[in-house]
Design a protein around this motif. Structure first.
Motif, PDB file in Angstrom:
ATOM      1  N   PRO A 180       2.493   2.256  -7.521  1.00 39.91           N
ATOM      2  CA  PRO A 180       3.322   3.168  -8.312  1.00 39.91           C
ATOM      3  C   PRO A 180       2.614   4.503  -8.546  1.00 39.91           C
ATOM      4  O   PRO A 180       1.426   4.512  -8.849  1.00 39.91           O
ATOM      5  CB  PRO A 180       3.527   2.430  -9.641  1.00 39.91           C
ATOM      6  N   TYR A 181       3.339   5.593  -8.392  1.00 38.45           N
ATOM      7  CA  TYR A 181       2.813   6.917  -8.729  1.00 38.45           C
ATOM      8  C   TYR A 181       3.790   7.513  -9.742  1.00 38.45           C
ATOM      9  O   TYR A 181       4.975   7.709  -9.440  1.00 38.45           O
ATOM     10  CB  TYR A 181       2.728   7.800  -7.476  1.00 38.45           C
ATOM     11  N   SER A 182       3.266   7.770 -10.949  1.00 38.47           N
ATOM     12  CA  SER A 182       4.160   8.250 -12.013  1.00 38.47           C
ATOM     13  C   SER A 182       4.265   9.751 -12.005  1.00 38.47           C
ATOM     14  O   SER A 182       3.259  10.443 -11.901  1.00 38.47           O
ATOM     15  CB  SER A 182       3.609   7.837 -13.379  1.00 38.47           C
ATOM     16  N   VAL A 183       5.470  10.249 -12.137  1.00 40.46           N
ATOM     17  CA  VAL A 183       5.659  11.678 -12.307  1.00 40.46           C
ATOM     18  C   VAL A 183       6.303  11.887 -13.683  1.00 40.46           C
ATOM     19  O   VAL A 183       7.293  11.231 -14.017  1.00 40.46           O
ATOM     20  CB  VAL A 183       6.455  12.292 -11.128  1.00 40.46           C
TER      21      VAL A 183
ATOM     22  N   ASP B 290       1.332  15.103  -6.559  1.00 40.15           N
ATOM     23  CA  ASP B 290       0.104  15.308  -5.783  1.00 40.15           C
ATOM     24  C   ASP B 290       0.433  15.315  -4.284  1.00 40.15           C
ATOM     25  O   ASP B 290       0.910  14.309  -3.749  1.00 40.15           O
ATOM     26  CB  ASP B 290      -0.864  14.157  -6.126  1.00 40.15           C
ATOM     27  N   PRO B 291       0.178  16.432  -3.592  1.00 35.42           N
ATOM     28  CA  PRO B 291       0.516  16.504  -2.165  1.00 35.42           C
ATOM     29  C   PRO B 291      -0.195  15.432  -1.336  1.00 35.42           C
ATOM     30  O   PRO B 291       0.317  15.010  -0.293  1.00 35.42           O
ATOM     31  CB  PRO B 291       0.061  17.908  -1.728  1.00 35.42           C
ATOM     32  N   ASN B 292      -1.348  14.970  -1.833  1.00 32.36           N
ATOM     33  CA  ASN B 292      -2.107  13.963  -1.075  1.00 32.36           C
ATOM     34  C   ASN B 292      -1.437  12.590  -1.017  1.00 32.36           C
ATOM     35  O   ASN B 292      -1.787  11.771  -0.183  1.00 32.36           O
ATOM     36  CB  ASN B 292      -3.511  13.799  -1.684  1.00 32.36           C
TER      37      ASN B 292
ATOM     38  N   GLY C  58       0.794  -1.232   0.000  1.00 36.40           N
ATOM     39  CA  GLY C  58       0.000   0.000   0.000  1.00 36.40           C
ATOM     40  C   GLY C  58       0.821   1.274   0.000  1.00 36.40           C
ATOM     41  O   GLY C  58       0.297   2.347  -0.285  1.00 36.40           O
ATOM     42  N   ASP C  59       2.106   1.179   0.312  1.00 38.25           N
ATOM     43  CA  ASP C  59       2.968   2.369   0.261  1.00 38.25           C
ATOM     44  C   ASP C  59       3.213   2.789  -1.188  1.00 38.25           C
ATOM     45  O   ASP C  59       3.274   1.952  -2.090  1.00 38.25           O
ATOM     46  CB  ASP C  59       4.340   2.094   0.901  1.00 38.25           C
ATOM     47  N   VAL C  60       3.407   4.074  -1.364  1.00 36.36           N
ATOM     48  CA  VAL C  60       3.587   4.620  -2.708  1.00 36.36           C
ATOM     49  C   VAL C  60       5.070   4.742  -3.064  1.00 36.36           C
ATOM     50  O   VAL C  60       5.884   5.154  -2.228  1.00 36.36           O
ATOM     51  CB  VAL C  60       2.904   6.006  -2.810  1.00 36.36           C
ATOM     52  N   ALA C  61       5.406   4.370  -4.286  1.00 34.67           N
ATOM     53  CA  ALA C  61       6.732   4.640  -4.859  1.00 34.67           C
ATOM     54  C   ALA C  61       6.553   5.654  -5.984  1.00 34.67           C
ATOM     55  O   ALA C  61       5.721   5.447  -6.869  1.00 34.67           O
ATOM     56  CB  ALA C  61       7.357   3.361  -5.406  1.00 34.67           C
ATOM     57  N   ILE C  62       7.280   6.749  -5.922  1.00 41.07           N
ATOM     58  CA  ILE C  62       7.189   7.777  -6.959  1.00 41.07           C
ATOM     59  C   ILE C  62       8.226   7.453  -8.032  1.00 41.07           C
ATOM     60  O   ILE C  62       9.412   7.276  -7.732  1.00 41.07           O
ATOM     61  CB  ILE C  62       7.438   9.178  -6.356  1.00 41.07           C
TER      62      ILE C  62
END
Ligand SMILES: *Cc1c(COP(=O)(O)O)cnc(C)c1O
Length: 389
Positions: free
Chosen positions: A140-143, A159-161, A116-120
């Protein structure tokens, strides 16, 4: 057999699909020029092979290696970081051997993410980041990294959230697939941002030794405060043409390096000692070897970039890496262009969308082929009227 969700969510390996298309084209009788996978065509230098040959005959190298790497290898890594980057590392706490850096990168997600943790992750980026986030149960969070921003991550676009749930960010400069390098101020901004949000920077520095015009890429650890927030992954694969040998290292923040080691002790048993001895030798003669090799890559880079520019592209020459990253002509997607090029010319290039949706509209050329093949590739594009227009 019931397959796990973990397995089912893994997309097909990019180069497996490309290999299929390549085989089809070859079966039709096309002479394939492979500008696809980024695997050095040049051989491992003899001085490294000689060191390996001697080490392999010594029975004291035949047993289980220490999982963290033999002390001599970790010292050689620390010494190399000192001479190359002016970075001081404690070989006992801040250096660990890896079975190639992909192994360390894959294990980093298990080390630093709870489910559940996010990797940017940068998009486009090295596909292993995304897949291994999923394997670890992370999100995964894509930038986006874009041409307009020199492929530098824009921290204020994140995204600050998601920042509360984000534990790590992967950065890769010089970058695969873009060949982009990062400015000093980017490294400084990244460190300040990571500190503010308590996020670990995982820096992938696989291409620091493939550079041009004497402009040496930097290690993030050269910048003040980096050791508090960063671990750097490195490999001998690209620097010394040792992709098959499987030797790399993770260095930097002691707590992060030790945590990665804890996962590794339970997953693998380290690198064959003879390979580590060969790696020690590799570092000893690195400067003269790298200079000679980069002169070869530089001529190849110029053939491709100058050649594409005569066909309507307006590409700047990458400062590092052995990749050329370019837009597909109007009317094509990444996929349709690479298929068209392969079927009409026999030239294998990689569709940019294989590195994430942000790579759509681009293709990647790897200059890991001989000069005459690169000259031939440009001639074939020209004679088939494949232009950027
Ligand atoms: C090639 C590559 C690696 C992995 O190399 P190893 O052979 O596993 O050390 C890691 N990151 C990037 C960006 C690469 O291109």
């Amino acid at each position: 057999m019931k397959m796990t969700k973990r397995i089912e969510q893994i997309p097909p390996y990019l180069f497996a699909e490309i290999d299929k298309k390549k085989a089809q084209a070859a079966a039709k009788g096309l002479d394939i020029i492979n500008l696809g996978i980024g695997d050095p065509d040049l051989p491992t230098p003899d001085y490294i092979i000689d060191a390996m040959a001697a080490a392999i005959r010594d029975p004291k190298n035949h047993d289980y290696p220490p999982y963290e790497g033999i002390a001599e290898y970790r010292k050689a890594v620390a010494k190399w970081y000192e001479t190359r980057f002016n970075v001081t590392l404690d070989p006992d706490k801040e250096v660990i051997s890896l079975i190639g850096s992909k192994e360390g990168i894959a294990h980093a997600f298990l080390t630093f993410l709870d489910p559940g943790d996010v990797a940017i992750l940068p998009d486009p980026g090295y596909p292993a980041y995304h897949v291994n986030t999923l394997i670890a149960g992370g999100v995964p969070y894509s930038v986006p990294v874009t041409e307009e921003n020199n492929y530098e991550v824009q921290f204020d676009q994140i995204d600050p959230n998601i920042l509360d749930r984000a534990n790590i960010i992967f950065l890769n400069y010089p970058g695969n697939p873009t060949g982009a390098t990062a400015s000093d101020s980017f490294f400084e901004r990244a460190i300040a941002w990571a500190k503010r949000h308590n996020i670990l920077i995982c820096m992938d520095n696989a291409y620091s030794e493939v550079y041009y015009d004497g402009q040496k890429p930097r290690s993030i650890l050269e910048f003040p405060g980096a050791k508090e927030v960063a671990i750097e992954f490195h490999t001998l694969s690209k620097t010394f043409n040792m992709t098959g040998w499987r030797l790399g290292m993770a260095v930097g923040n002691a707590q992060a390096v030790q945590a990665l080691g804890k996962i590794k002790t339970n997953m693998d048993s380290g690198v064959f000692k003879a390979i580590q001895w060969a790696g020690i030798k590799a570092f000893e003669h690195y400067e003269s070897f790298v200079n000679t090799q980069n002169a070869i890559y530089q001529r190849r880079r110029d053939i491709i970039v100058d050649g594409l520019n005569t066909l309507g592209w307006t590409l700047a020459k990458p400062k590092a890496s052995f990749y050329i990253w370019a837009k597909v002509p109007a009317g094509y997607t990444s996929e349709s262009f690479t298929v068209h090029v392969l079927e009409t010319t026999g030239i294998l290039i990689v569709p940019g969308n294989g590195y994430g949706p942000g790579g759509e509209g681009y293709f990647r050329i790897s200059i890991t082929s001989q000069e005459d093949r690169l000259v031939e590739a440009i001639a074939r594009l020209k004679s088939n009227n494949i232009r950027f227009a």
